[in-house]
Write a protein that holds these residues in place. Structure first.
Motif, short mmCIF file in Angstrom:
data_model
loop_
_atom_site.label_atom_id
_atom_site.label_comp_id
_atom_site.label_asym_id
_atom_site.label_seq_id
_atom_site.Cartn_x
_atom_site.Cartn_y
_atom_site.Cartn_z
N GLN A 28 -7.97 3.70 12.28
CA GLN A 28 -8.32 2.34 11.87
C GLN A 28 -8.68 2.31 10.39
O GLN A 28 -8.24 1.41 9.65
N ARG A 65 -6.70 0.33 7.35
CA ARG A 65 -7.37 -0.62 6.45
C ARG A 65 -7.16 -0.21 4.99
O ARG A 65 -6.94 -1.07 4.12
N ASP A 118 -3.64 -1.13 4.00
CA ASP A 118 -3.52 -2.58 3.76
C ASP A 118 -4.06 -2.95 2.38
O ASP A 118 -3.44 -3.72 1.64
#
Length: 73
Positions: A30, A34, A37
């Motif tokens: 995760q 992130r 991104d």
């Protein structure tokens, strides 16, 4: 090359730095996603990797600060 607003650049650089530290500590998928991104947005600076993108973003931030506060003689 796109030049983002300084407040956006500052937020993205800070987010990438925070996520890099978190990824080093937890190595979670995760956190990696992130960071990916956030890095994708910084790559609009015309670079292909995160480190050069962060360098360009910091240079753009420094230039924006110089324009806002010119040196006084």
């Amino acid at each position: 090359m796109i030049t983002a607003h300084p407040s956006l650049l500052r937020e993205l650089v800070e987010r990438c730095e925070t996520l890099r530290r978190r990824l080093a500590a937890d190595n979670s998928a995760q956190t990696a996603r992130r960071l990916e991104d956030a890095a994708y947005t910084l790559l609009a600076t015309g670079t292909r990797r995160l480190d050069p993108a962060m360098l360009v973003a910091r240079q753009q931030l420094a230039e924006a600060m110089r324009r806002e506060q010119p040196l006084r003689h």
